[in-house]
Design a protein around this motif. Sequence first.
Motif, PDB file in Angstrom:
ATOM      1  N   LEU A   1       0.828  -1.204   0.000  1.00  0.00           N
ATOM      2  CA  LEU A   1       0.000   0.000   0.000  1.00  0.00           C
ATOM      3  C   LEU A   1       0.864   1.256   0.000  1.00  0.00           C
ATOM      4  CD1 LEU A   1      -2.729  -1.203   2.482  1.00  0.00           C
ATOM      5  CD2 LEU A   1      -3.170  -0.443   0.136  1.00  0.00           C
ATOM      6  N   ALA A   2       1.902   1.246   0.823  1.00  0.00           N
ATOM      7  CA  ALA A   2       2.800   2.408   0.876  1.00  0.00           C
ATOM      8  C   ALA A   2       3.467   2.637  -0.475  1.00  0.00           C
ATOM      9  CB  ALA A   2       3.846   2.202   1.961  1.00  0.00           C
ATOM     10  N   ALA A   3       3.852   1.550  -1.144  1.00  0.00           N
ATOM     11  CA  ALA A   3       4.477   1.673  -2.461  1.00  0.00           C
ATOM     12  C   ALA A   3       3.516   2.253  -3.490  1.00  0.00           C
ATOM     13  CB  ALA A   3       4.983   0.307  -2.926  1.00  0.00           C
ATOM     14  N   ARG A   4       2.214   2.042  -3.258  1.00  0.00           N
ATOM     15  CA  ARG A   4       1.198   2.602  -4.156  1.00  0.00           C
ATOM     16  C   ARG A   4       0.832   4.041  -3.782  1.00  0.00           C
ATOM     17  NH1 ARG A   4      -3.431  -2.149  -4.658  1.00  0.00           N
ATOM     18  NH2 ARG A   4      -2.032  -3.938  -5.007  1.00  0.00           N
ATOM     19  N   GLY A   5       1.414   4.544  -2.708  1.00  0.00           N
ATOM     20  CA  GLY A   5       1.132   5.912  -2.289  1.00  0.00           C
ATOM     21  C   GLY A   5       0.031   6.043  -1.267  1.00  0.00           C
ATOM     22  N   THR A   6      -0.369   4.916  -0.677  1.00  0.00           N
ATOM     23  CA  THR A   6      -1.403   4.926   0.355  1.00  0.00           C
ATOM     24  C   THR A   6      -0.791   4.529   1.688  1.00  0.00           C
ATOM     25  OG1 THR A   6      -3.146   4.334  -1.216  1.00  0.00           O
ATOM     26  CG2 THR A   6      -3.584   3.904   1.110  1.00  0.00           C
ATOM     27  N   VAL A   7      -0.959   5.363   2.702  1.00  0.00           N
ATOM     28  CA  VAL A   7      -0.473   5.025   4.039  1.00  0.00           C
ATOM     29  C   VAL A   7      -1.671   4.512   4.833  1.00  0.00           C
ATOM     30  CG1 VAL A   7       0.639   5.841   6.128  1.00  0.00           C
ATOM     31  CG2 VAL A   7       1.308   6.783   3.899  1.00  0.00           C
ATOM     32  N   PRO A   8      -1.733   3.204   5.086  1.00  0.00           N
ATOM     33  CA  PRO A   8      -2.904   2.660   5.772  1.00  0.00           C
ATOM     34  C   PRO A   8      -2.910   3.034   7.256  1.00  0.00           C
ATOM     35  CG  PRO A   8      -1.273   0.953   5.447  1.00  0.00           C
ATOM     36  CD  PRO A   8      -0.750   2.168   4.749  1.00  0.00           C
ATOM     37  N   GLU A   9      -4.082   2.927   7.855  1.00  0.00           N
ATOM     38  CA  GLU A   9      -4.228   3.246   9.272  1.00  0.00           C
ATOM     39  C   GLU A   9      -3.837   2.027  10.100  1.00  0.00           C
ATOM     40  OE1 GLU A   9      -8.261   4.204   8.595  1.00  0.00           O
ATOM     41  OE2 GLU A   9      -7.940   6.361   8.787  1.00  0.00           O
ATOM     42  N   ILE A  10      -3.006   2.267  11.119  1.00  0.00           N
ATOM     43  CA  ILE A  10      -2.388   1.185  11.874  1.00  0.00           C
ATOM     44  C   ILE A  10      -2.540   1.453  13.366  1.00  0.00           C
ATOM     45  CG2 ILE A  10      -0.150   0.101  12.388  1.00  0.00           C
ATOM     46  CD1 ILE A  10       0.653   0.777   9.481  1.00  0.00           C
ATOM     47  N   TRP A  11      -2.833   0.395  14.118  1.00  0.00           N
ATOM     48  CA  TRP A  11      -2.917   0.513  15.565  1.00  0.00           C
ATOM     49  C   TRP A  11      -1.530   0.762  16.167  1.00  0.00           C
ATOM     50  CZ3 TRP A  11      -7.637   1.166  17.141  1.00  0.00           C
ATOM     51  CH2 TRP A  11      -8.709   0.426  16.612  1.00  0.00           C
ATOM     52  N   ARG A  12      -1.502   1.520  17.247  1.00  0.00           N
ATOM     53  CA  ARG A  12      -0.305   1.686  18.045  1.00  0.00           C
ATOM     54  C   ARG A  12      -0.558   1.011  19.399  1.00  0.00           C
ATOM     55  NH1 ARG A  12       1.825   7.703  19.039  1.00  0.00           N
ATOM     56  NH2 ARG A  12       1.904   7.556  16.748  1.00  0.00           N
ATOM     57  N   SER A  13       0.479   0.478  20.003  1.00  0.00           N
ATOM     58  CA  SER A  13       0.317  -0.115  21.325  1.00  0.00           C
ATOM     59  C   SER A  13      -0.254   0.912  22.298  1.00  0.00           C
ATOM     60  CB  SER A  13       1.661  -0.621  21.846  1.00  0.00           C
ATOM     61  OG  SER A  13       1.552  -0.984  23.212  1.00  0.00           O
ATOM     62  N   GLY A  14      -1.282   0.506  23.028  1.00  0.00           N
ATOM     63  CA  GLY A  14      -1.846   1.384  24.035  1.00  0.00           C
ATOM     64  C   GLY A  14      -0.874   1.671  25.168  1.00  0.00           C
ATOM     65  N   ASN A  15       0.173   0.875  25.267  1.00  0.00           N
ATOM     66  CA  ASN A  15       1.169   1.073  26.311  1.00  0.00           C
ATOM     67  C   ASN A  15       2.368   1.885  25.830  1.00  0.00           C
ATOM     68  OD1 ASN A  15      -0.158  -0.549  28.341  1.00  0.00           O
ATOM     69  ND2 ASN A  15       0.359  -2.308  27.091  1.00  0.00           N
ATOM     70  N   ALA A  16       2.326   2.347  24.585  1.00  0.00           N
ATOM     71  CA  ALA A  16       3.374   3.208  24.049  1.00  0.00           C
ATOM     72  C   ALA A  16       2.942   4.668  24.192  1.00  0.00           C
ATOM     73  CB  ALA A  16       3.631   2.879  22.587  1.00  0.00           C
ATOM     74  N   PRO A  17       3.875   5.592  24.209  1.00  0.00           N
ATOM     75  CA  PRO A  17       3.511   7.010  24.294  1.00  0.00           C
ATOM     76  C   PRO A  17       2.540   7.400  23.180  1.00  0.00           C
ATOM     77  CG  PRO A  17       5.867   6.748  24.641  1.00  0.00           C
ATOM     78  CD  PRO A  17       5.349   5.398  24.215  1.00  0.00           C
ATOM     79  N   GLY A  18       1.453   8.038  23.568  1.00  0.00           N
ATOM     80  CA  GLY A  18       0.453   8.490  22.606  1.00  0.00           C
ATOM     81  C   GLY A  18      -0.422   7.396  22.045  1.00  0.00           C
ATOM     82  N   GLY A  19      -0.301   6.173  22.586  1.00  0.00           N
ATOM     83  CA  GLY A  19      -1.052   5.049  22.032  1.00  0.00           C
ATOM     84  C   GLY A  19      -2.555   5.211  22.161  1.00  0.00           C
ATOM     85  N   ASP A  20      -3.022   5.562  23.334  1.00  0.00           N
ATOM     86  CA  ASP A  20      -4.468   5.714  23.522  1.00  0.00           C
ATOM     87  C   ASP A  20      -5.019   6.824  22.635  1.00  0.00           C
ATOM     88  OD1 ASP A  20      -4.524   3.682  25.358  1.00  0.00           O
ATOM     89  OD2 ASP A  20      -4.540   4.994  27.120  1.00  0.00           O
ATOM     90  N   GLU A  21      -4.272   7.913  22.527  1.00  0.00           N
ATOM     91  CA  GLU A  21      -4.736   9.037  21.699  1.00  0.00           C
ATOM     92  C   GLU A  21      -4.779   8.631  20.224  1.00  0.00           C
ATOM     93  OE1 GLU A  21      -3.267  10.410  25.528  1.00  0.00           O
ATOM     94  OE2 GLU A  21      -2.333   9.162  23.960  1.00  0.00           O
ATOM     95  N   ARG A  22      -3.736   7.943  19.791  1.00  0.00           N
ATOM     96  CA  ARG A  22      -3.685   7.487  18.395  1.00  0.00           C
ATOM     97  C   ARG A  22      -4.834   6.534  18.091  1.00  0.00           C
ATOM     98  NH1 ARG A  22      -2.147   7.812  13.021  1.00  0.00           N
ATOM     99  NH2 ARG A  22      -1.963   5.723  12.169  1.00  0.00           N
ATOM    100  N   ASN A  23      -5.029   5.549  18.936  1.00  0.00           N
ATOM    101  CA  ASN A  23      -6.064   4.556  18.683  1.00  0.00           C
ATOM    102  C   ASN A  23      -7.459   5.142  18.811  1.00  0.00           C
ATOM    103  OD1 ASN A  23      -4.018   2.703  18.325  1.00  0.00           O
ATOM    104  ND2 ASN A  23      -4.121   1.925  20.421  1.00  0.00           N
ATOM    105  N   GLY A  24      -7.586   6.175  19.628  1.00  0.00           N
ATOM    106  CA  GLY A  24      -8.883   6.833  19.781  1.00  0.00           C
ATOM    107  C   GLY A  24      -9.403   7.454  18.500  1.00  0.00           C
ATOM    108  N   LEU A  25      -8.503   7.697  17.543  1.00  0.00           N
ATOM    109  CA  LEU A  25      -8.927   8.241  16.256  1.00  0.00           C
ATOM    110  C   LEU A  25      -9.806   7.271  15.477  1.00  0.00           C
ATOM    111  CD1 LEU A  25      -5.509   9.779  15.097  1.00  0.00           C
ATOM    112  CD2 LEU A  25      -7.455  10.995  16.114  1.00  0.00           C
ATOM    113  N   PHE A  26      -9.678   5.962  15.806  1.00  0.00           N
ATOM    114  CA  PHE A  26     -10.346   4.936  15.004  1.00  0.00           C
ATOM    115  C   PHE A  26     -11.504   4.251  15.730  1.00  0.00           C
ATOM    116  CE2 PHE A  26      -5.656   4.577  14.101  1.00  0.00           C
ATOM    117  CZ  PHE A  26      -5.680   5.403  12.984  1.00  0.00           C
ATOM    118  N   LEU A  27     -11.563   4.376  17.041  1.00  0.00           N
ATOM    119  CA  LEU A  27     -12.494   3.549  17.801  1.00  0.00           C
ATOM    120  C   LEU A  27     -13.948   3.816  17.437  1.00  0.00           C
ATOM    121  CD1 LEU A  27     -10.804   3.499  21.312  1.00  0.00           C
ATOM    122  CD2 LEU A  27     -10.818   1.711  19.568  1.00  0.00           C
ATOM    123  N   ASP A  28     -14.323   5.062  17.263  1.00  0.00           N
ATOM    124  CA  ASP A  28     -15.725   5.366  16.964  1.00  0.00           C
ATOM    125  C   ASP A  28     -16.151   4.775  15.629  1.00  0.00           C
ATOM    126  OD1 ASP A  28     -16.085   6.685  19.328  1.00  0.00           O
ATOM    127  OD2 ASP A  28     -15.802   8.703  18.489  1.00  0.00           O
TER     128      ASP A  28
END
Length: 250
Positions: free
Chosen positions: A214-241
Amino acid sequence: MRTYAEQVVSLIGRIETEEADAVGAAATLIADHIARHGTDRLIYVYGPGGHSNLAAQEVFFRAGGLVNVSAILDEGTLLSGGALRSMAIERTPGYGRVVIEDNRLGDGDLLILVNAYGINAALIDAALTARERGVTVIGVSSREHADRTAPGHPARHPTKLNLHDLVDLHIDTKVPIGDAVIEIEGVPERVGAISTFANAYTLNCVMAAAIAELAARGTVPEIWRSGNAPGGDERNGLFLDRFRGRVRWL
């Protein structure tokens, strides 16, 4: 430890060299699916059978994994409901059909079916039903284990079919008959099962390769971040709803 590590590394090496084309083809199917539908269209992963359920969990809501992967964690074959119950249900003809229908998979959906041995009745019914309903199916299982299991084995579907006979694309995990790989002098049974390593490695390779394509085609897919990593909850919160209520086990 060294003996077990050597066995695991050897098996993973075989998958890497012998299944590279199949892994790449599976990655292309996933990339095409996301390119057509975006990440709002789910990618289903189902591992009907005891420890094979772990494979579906491995790539679901996983750090570094695609946000639109939806594991089918049906209670029937989960070991948490009882090991003997799990084995009885995975051997029950018709059960896999109920699961696919209950999850409403249909035309245009993409399903990864993963199972260590590739023969049990629930798995085969899931594959047959998905095909009937127009689902594209990727199979992940051991061809050797399936081919060397007797047609009359009690786990088999009434058709005696193997997963690799039924899917649009198959990746062979090379798991040897019996799964366990270490021989200990004086012990009649082998120890040290290997299928969980094989399944996890294969599925993570498929997902990483799909993301790279996907990246090679110019698309950056949405990916989960560990909730235990810095900013993880905030990052994942973008997708939960977007996915709460649609991804059944989120």
